[in-house]
Scaffold this active site. Structure first.
Site, mmCIF file in Angstrom:
data_model
loop_
_atom_site.group_PDB
_atom_site.id
_atom_site.type_symbol
_atom_site.label_atom_id
_atom_site.label_comp_id
_atom_site.label_asym_id
_atom_site.label_seq_id
_atom_site.Cartn_x
_atom_site.Cartn_y
_atom_site.Cartn_z
ATOM 1 N N VAL A 1 42.207 35.776 55.864
ATOM 2 C CA VAL A 1 42.045 37.277 55.804
ATOM 3 C C VAL A 1 41.221 37.592 56.768
ATOM 4 O O VAL A 1 40.926 38.517 57.566
ATOM 5 C CB VAL A 1 41.120 38.038 54.769
ATOM 6 N N TYR B 28 25.382 38.477 51.445
ATOM 7 C CA TYR B 28 26.213 38.863 50.696
ATOM 8 C C TYR B 28 25.937 40.193 49.903
ATOM 9 O O TYR B 28 27.180 41.628 49.983
ATOM 10 C CB TYR B 28 26.266 38.069 49.262
HETATM 11 N N1 LIG Z 1 32.235 35.293 40.361
HETATM 12 C C1 LIG Z 1 31.704 36.565 40.039
HETATM 13 O O1 LIG Z 1 30.359 36.316 39.545
HETATM 14 C C2 LIG Z 1 31.760 37.385 41.283
HETATM 15 C C3 LIG Z 1 31.281 38.525 40.878
HETATM 16 C C4 LIG Z 1 31.626 39.348 41.775
HETATM 17 C C5 LIG Z 1 32.572 40.219 42.421
HETATM 18 N N2 LIG Z 1 33.246 38.621 42.984
HETATM 19 C C6 LIG Z 1 33.951 38.953 44.323
HETATM 20 O O2 LIG Z 1 35.432 38.619 43.288
HETATM 21 C C7 LIG Z 1 36.230 38.416 44.294
HETATM 22 C C8 LIG Z 1 37.410 36.814 43.741
HETATM 23 O O3 LIG Z 1 35.981 35.904 43.854
HETATM 24 P P1 LIG Z 1 35.929 34.581 42.591
HETATM 25 O O4 LIG Z 1 34.472 35.103 41.639
HETATM 26 O O5 LIG Z 1 37.230 34.878 41.935
HETATM 27 O O6 LIG Z 1 36.344 33.473 43.710
HETATM 28 P P2 LIG Z 1 36.603 31.741 43.944
HETATM 29 O O7 LIG Z 1 35.996 31.059 44.944
HETATM 30 O O8 LIG Z 1 37.544 31.708 42.159
HETATM 31 O O9 LIG Z 1 38.188 32.660 44.359
HETATM 32 C C9 LIG Z 1 37.757 32.866 46.062
HETATM 33 C C10 LIG Z 1 39.892 32.699 46.897
HETATM 34 O O10 LIG Z 1 39.337 33.475 48.002
HETATM 35 C C11 LIG Z 1 39.816 32.647 48.998
HETATM 36 N N3 LIG Z 1 39.373 32.880 50.436
HETATM 37 C C12 LIG Z 1 38.178 32.715 51.036
HETATM 38 N N4 LIG Z 1 37.991 33.176 52.028
HETATM 39 C C13 LIG Z 1 39.438 33.632 52.264
HETATM 40 C C14 LIG Z 1 39.850 33.246 53.739
HETATM 41 N N5 LIG Z 1 39.337 33.593 54.419
HETATM 42 N N6 LIG Z 1 40.940 34.092 53.372
HETATM 43 C C15 LIG Z 1 41.967 34.048 51.981
HETATM 44 N N7 LIG Z 1 41.471 33.545 51.482
HETATM 45 C C16 LIG Z 1 40.130 33.145 51.137
HETATM 46 C C17 LIG Z 1 39.250 31.128 48.833
HETATM 47 O O11 LIG Z 1 40.363 30.381 48.968
HETATM 48 C C18 LIG Z 1 39.588 31.471 47.137
HETATM 49 O O12 LIG Z 1 40.554 31.539 46.687
HETATM 50 C C19 LIG Z 1 34.976 37.707 45.680
HETATM 51 O O13 LIG Z 1 35.381 39.370 46.834
HETATM 52 C C20 LIG Z 1 34.288 37.494 45.560
HETATM 53 O O14 LIG Z 1 32.807 38.291 45.954
HETATM 54 C C21 LIG Z 1 33.158 37.921 41.705
#
Ligand SMILES: NC(=O)c1ccc[n+]([C@@H]2O[C@H](COP(=O)([O-])OP(=O)(O)OC[C@H]3O[C@@H](n4cnc5c(N)ncnc54)[C@H](O)[C@@H]3O)[C@@H](O)[C@H]2O)c1
Length: 258
Positions: free
Chosen positions: A55, A145
């Protein structure tokens, strides 16, 4: 339920965690889903297509959106979910780490929207960004972050203003601590988990499906009068002023006294 029957939805970062749960939720409600991720998912929901996409790369995002529209003839919803974390004292944070966090978490959201807007205008579709409660407050050792997610929160408001003129809604979800590989380190031991859960009024980590449900709501016609909103889904973390949990403290004291 088939709220998304015949709808075409792109989920970035859809190979894992919140993105994978969202792709599954949309597919279960009838959507044709593109899972756009750097990594191939272990399995895809029924009817979904995987397009390997970084992305942070404008050409790759453009190609992924064009491939989706070429395959299905339109685009109804873009979920900008791909994200990465970084935890380090700011004085030791390498510039490359700061820039990588911004490239994925903020630039990726901008690029996805930039490329998708003309297609969403055609369908009067919508965008759901995945921000974070870390975008509306500060955390320890997470300056990059926090800043990158703060950008997503206000970008969402700004783009909602702009896109209201063309009938496109733009919203975001702000998850709290969700049980995914991204948060695995924070919840690794019973002790860490207990420490975290003291700060969650609902006393459990969120599950990816909790966030997928909120994303699906914002993407659906049930939310047709909602735009520019950052929907907090955090088990109550940000409802708290920060005062100590004296209710638990008293209960623990009473237990110890018995
Ligand atoms: N898990 C939490 O506690 C939490 C809390 C708040 C926000 N978030 C946000 O939720 C979203 C999803 O996170 P998650 O917890 O499911 O994490 P995760 O690590 O399980 O999934 C993230 C996904 O993004 C993909 N990714 C990373 N960099 C990428 C890139 N450059 N291009 C395309 N794909 C890419 C990874 O391969 C992975 O499949 C993120 O934006 C994260 O910041 C997560």
């Amino acid at each position: 339920m088939t709220r998304f029957s015949g709808k075409v939805v792109i989920v970035t970062g859809g190979a894992s965690g919140i993105g994978a749960a969202s792709a599954a939720r949309f597919a279960s409600e009838g959507a044709l889903v593109t899972v756009a991720d750097m990594n191939e998912p272990a399995d895809l929901p029924e009817g979904a297509t995987f397009v390997r996409t970084d992305v942070t790369d404008e050409a790759q995002i453009a190609a992924m959106v064009e491939a989706t529209v070429a395959k299905h003839g339109k685009l109804d919803c873009l979920v900008n979910n791909a994200g990465i974390g970084a935890a380090m004292p700011t004085e030791h944070l390498p510039l490359e780490t700061w820039e990588r966090v911004f490239a994925v978490n903020s630039r990726g959201v901008f690029l996805g929207c930039k490329v998708a807007i003309p297609h969403l205008e055609a369908t009067r579709g919508n965008v759901v960004n995945v921000a974070s409660i870390s975008g509306i407050g500060g955390d320890y050792l997470m300056s990059a972050y926090n800043a990158s997610k703060g950008a997503v929160v206000n970008f969402t408001r700004s783009l909602a203003m702009e896109c209201a003129e063309i009938g496109v809604r733009v919203n975001a979800v702000c998850p709290g601590v969700i049980e995914t590989p991204l948060a695995a380190g924070a919840l690794a031991t019973d002790d860490d988990r207990e420490h975290w859960m003291e700060r969650v009024p609902l006393h459990r980590p969120g599950q990816p499906a909790d966030i997928a449900a909120a994303i699906a709501f914002l993407a659906s016609d049930d939310a047709s009068y909602i735009t520019g909103h950052n929907l907090v889904v955090d088990g109550g973390i940000t409802a708290h002023t920060g005062q100590p949990n004296f209710v638990r403290r008293w209960a623990n004291r009473a237990r110890t006294a018995q």
